[in-house]
Design a protein around this motif. Structure first.
Motif, PDB file in Angstrom:
ATOM      1  N   TRP A 174      11.344   9.608  18.808  1.00  0.00           N
ATOM      2  CA  TRP A 174      11.189   9.215  17.441  1.00  0.00           C
ATOM      3  C   TRP A 174      12.380   8.471  17.030  1.00  0.00           C
ATOM      4  N   HIS A 175      12.130   7.173  16.670  1.00  0.00           N
ATOM      5  CA  HIS A 175      13.327   6.609  15.810  1.00  0.00           C
ATOM      6  C   HIS A 175      12.561   5.308  15.583  1.00  0.00           C
ATOM      7  N   ILE A 176      12.141   6.374  13.151  1.00  0.00           N
ATOM      8  CA  ILE A 176      11.391   5.251  12.584  1.00  0.00           C
ATOM      9  C   ILE A 176      12.294   4.771  11.947  1.00  0.00           C
ATOM     10  N   MET A 177      12.702   3.795  12.209  1.00  0.00           N
ATOM     11  CA  MET A 177      13.059   2.650  12.065  1.00  0.00           C
ATOM     12  C   MET A 177      13.557   0.773  12.700  1.00  0.00           C
ATOM     13  N   HIS A 178      13.128   0.038  12.300  1.00  0.00           N
ATOM     14  CA  HIS A 178      13.357  -1.024  12.580  1.00  0.00           C
ATOM     15  C   HIS A 178      14.757  -1.569  13.873  1.00  0.00           C
ATOM     16  N   SER A 179      13.689  -2.345  14.244  1.00  0.00           N
ATOM     17  CA  SER A 179      14.347  -2.642  16.141  1.00  0.00           C
ATOM     18  C   SER A 179      16.229  -3.171  15.597  1.00  0.00           C
ATOM     19  N   GLU A 180      16.165  -3.590  14.621  1.00  0.00           N
ATOM     20  CA  GLU A 180      17.812  -3.816  14.567  1.00  0.00           C
ATOM     21  C   GLU A 180      18.672  -3.113  13.764  1.00  0.00           C
ATOM     22  N   ASP A 181      18.245  -1.966  13.149  1.00  0.00           N
ATOM     23  CA  ASP A 181      18.854   0.028  13.426  1.00  0.00           C
ATOM     24  C   ASP A 181      18.955   0.020  13.720  1.00  0.00           C
ATOM     25  N   TYR A 182      18.080  -0.085  15.217  1.00  0.00           N
ATOM     26  CA  TYR A 182      18.106   1.507  16.136  1.00  0.00           C
ATOM     27  C   TYR A 182      19.111   0.626  16.780  1.00  0.00           C
ATOM     28  N   GLU A 183      19.231  -0.911  16.566  1.00  0.00           N
ATOM     29  CA  GLU A 183      20.585  -1.855  17.775  1.00  0.00           C
ATOM     30  C   GLU A 183      21.609  -0.905  16.487  1.00  0.00           C
ATOM     31  N   TYR A 203       8.115 -11.102  16.410  1.00  0.00           N
ATOM     32  CA  TYR A 203       7.974 -11.965  15.000  1.00  0.00           C
ATOM     33  C   TYR A 203       8.562 -11.222  14.072  1.00  0.00           C
ATOM     34  N   TYR A 204       9.033 -10.298  14.050  1.00  0.00           N
ATOM     35  CA  TYR A 204      10.424  -9.812  12.837  1.00  0.00           C
ATOM     36  C   TYR A 204      11.598  -9.530  12.762  1.00  0.00           C
ATOM     37  N   VAL A 205      12.344  -9.882  13.787  1.00  0.00           N
ATOM     38  CA  VAL A 205      13.275  -9.468  14.090  1.00  0.00           C
ATOM     39  C   VAL A 205      14.062 -11.185  13.268  1.00  0.00           C
ATOM     40  N   ASP A 206      15.010 -10.669  12.840  1.00  0.00           N
ATOM     41  CA  ASP A 206      16.126 -11.916  11.985  1.00  0.00           C
ATOM     42  C   ASP A 206      16.899 -12.266  13.202  1.00  0.00           C
ATOM     43  N   ASN A 207      17.886 -11.720  13.953  1.00  0.00           N
ATOM     44  CA  ASN A 207      17.947 -12.374  14.968  1.00  0.00           C
ATOM     45  C   ASN A 207      17.832 -12.542  16.618  1.00  0.00           C
ATOM     46  N   LEU A 208      16.850 -13.100  17.008  1.00  0.00           N
ATOM     47  CA  LEU A 208      16.475 -13.719  18.335  1.00  0.00           C
ATOM     48  C   LEU A 208      17.040 -13.480  19.223  1.00  0.00           C
ATOM     49  N   ALA A 209      17.866 -14.017  19.568  1.00  0.00           N
ATOM     50  CA  ALA A 209      18.960 -14.042  20.624  1.00  0.00           C
ATOM     51  C   ALA A 209      19.606 -12.472  20.381  1.00  0.00           C
ATOM     52  N   GLY A 210      19.909 -12.598  19.893  1.00  0.00           N
ATOM     53  CA  GLY A 210      20.790 -10.814  19.484  1.00  0.00           C
ATOM     54  C   GLY A 210      20.225 -10.135  20.220  1.00  0.00           C
ATOM     55  N   THR A 211      19.029 -10.401  19.380  1.00  0.00           N
ATOM     56  CA  THR A 211      18.035  -8.924  19.818  1.00  0.00           C
ATOM     57  C   THR A 211      17.501  -8.394  21.670  1.00  0.00           C
ATOM     58  N   ILE A 212      17.180  -9.486  22.179  1.00  0.00           N
ATOM     59  CA  ILE A 212      16.575  -9.655  23.745  1.00  0.00           C
ATOM     60  C   ILE A 212      17.885  -9.740  23.896  1.00  0.00           C
ATOM     61  N   LYS A 213      19.130 -10.076  24.156  1.00  0.00           N
ATOM     62  CA  LYS A 213      20.552  -9.851  24.126  1.00  0.00           C
ATOM     63  C   LYS A 213      20.615  -8.462  24.631  1.00  0.00           C
ATOM     64  N   PHE A 214      20.728  -7.802  23.512  1.00  0.00           N
ATOM     65  CA  PHE A 214      21.075  -6.187  23.676  1.00  0.00           C
ATOM     66  C   PHE A 214      19.824  -5.121  24.091  1.00  0.00           C
ATOM     67  N   PHE A 215      18.583  -5.955  23.614  1.00  0.00           N
ATOM     68  CA  PHE A 215      17.739  -4.976  24.773  1.00  0.00           C
ATOM     69  C   PHE A 215      17.803  -4.287  26.291  1.00  0.00           C
ATOM     70  N   GLN A 216      18.171  -6.078  26.403  1.00  0.00           N
ATOM     71  CA  GLN A 216      18.287  -6.975  27.943  1.00  0.00           C
ATOM     72  C   GLN A 216      19.440  -5.983  28.888  1.00  0.00           C
ATOM     73  N   SER A 217      20.432  -5.511  28.448  1.00  0.00           N
ATOM     74  CA  SER A 217      21.759  -4.916  28.508  1.00  0.00           C
ATOM     75  C   SER A 217      21.986  -3.331  28.455  1.00  0.00           C
ATOM     76  N   LEU A 218      20.369  -3.196  27.845  1.00  0.00           N
ATOM     77  CA  LEU A 218      20.334  -1.514  27.984  1.00  0.00           C
ATOM     78  C   LEU A 218      19.029  -0.906  29.467  1.00  0.00           C
ATOM     79  N   LEU A 219      19.230  -2.269  30.313  1.00  0.00           N
ATOM     80  CA  LEU A 219      18.171  -2.638  31.368  1.00  0.00           C
ATOM     81  C   LEU A 219      19.150  -1.336  32.012  1.00  0.00           C
TER      82      LEU A 219
END
Length: 290
Positions: free
Chosen positions: A114-123, A145-161
């Protein structure tokens, strides 16, 4: 931690508003129908030949979707151990999720992180640790909708695959009622937790700019907002509060803006049928490849 200072959308009264919306809109049922149509084949491809499977839920809320997707994954690979990590900014919704897991026997076999935090804090946390856990399946349902950096967020999570992994993003369709309302009234609505409204159109453009391969599926959905046009209706007011992400629609806008929004909701965001005003809440399911 930044997670404590940044506004979390679903705490306190917002949790009740969100649950009310889900009950009225039928959104989860529409998403689950898509999940049951699309994911069995995807899971077969993702898990083929693997000795364990790791899932990451980002913005999982109360876990209603996660529970069903994890159950589906278990039924696809009954002999393969599965782990689940959950990133969710709302402590209240995470507590709801934990309580539901405790009642579902098959989910008790799955170790949860469990990680009680925003996605960008997890990153930030993952990057700071340098100890990067990878995943076979990552899902982001109605949270981008809630992330500040759309491209950065997608790129980061895609890199975890991992190999053959998929990142599933579910979001409102371009030109849906939500898209029309929030883009027409951007300066009045994009002022709180959502500072830039995004629909499927922005996600697809971002994926193309990043050169990522993806598949796309439509999730048809609509719900009746006729009560929104009856000023004395409490149901209508609650719907308007949620549609505009305000605590009080009446007090949040000038009479002119309210009238304009109601006109738009009836004539551009909805279709009328059998006395109902059916708001177009069509969604898109996007599966990004590893």
């Amino acid at each position: 931690m930044a997670a404590e200072t940044k506004q979390t959308c679903y705490e306190g009264s917002c949790v009740q508003s969100f649950q009310f919306y889900l009950e009225h809109s039928g959104e989860h049922e529409a998403i689950m129908q898509c999940v049951h149509n699309v994911l069995p084949g995807e899971f077969q491809r993702i898990g083929a030949g693997k000795s364990s499977l790791d899932v990451l839920g980002v913005g999982s809320g109360g876990g209603e979707m996660d529970s069903q997707m994890l159950t589906l994954l278990q039924s696809t690979f009954p002999a393969v151990p599965i782990s689940a990590d959950i990133v969710e900014g709302s402590s209240k919704l995470t507590d709801n999720f934990k309580a539901s897991v405790a009642k579902i026997a098959n989910l008790q076999k799955i170790p949860f992180g469990w990680h009680i935090m925003h996605s960008e804090d997890y990153e930030k946390q993952v990057k700071a640790k340098g100890d990067v856990k990878q995943f076979d399946f990552i899902h982001m349902i109605q949270m981008i909708y809630y992330v500040d950096n759309l491209a950065g967020t997608i790129k980061f999570f895609q890199s975890l695959l991992k190999n053959n992994g998929r990142l599933m993003i579910i979001i409102e369709a371009a030109n849906s009622g939500w898209d029309t309302l929030w883009k027409t009234y951007k300066k009045d609505l994009c002022v709180d937790a959502i500072t830039e409204y995004r629909s499927c159109g922005e996600i697809i453009a971002c994926l193309k700019s990043l050169g990522l391969k993806y598949d796309e599926h439509t999730i048809p959905n609509s719900f009746d907002i006729a009560e929104c046009f009856t000023p004395s209706s409490q149901l209508g007011q609650r719907l308007l509060n949620f549609l505009t992400a305000k605590d009080n629609f009446e007090q949040s806008f000038t009479p002119e803006i309210r009238a304009g929004m109601l006109d738009l909701l009836r004539n551009k965001c909805s279709t009328e049928k059998d006395g109902k005003v059916l708001f177009n809440s069509t969604l898109k399911c996007i599966l990004v490849h590893a």
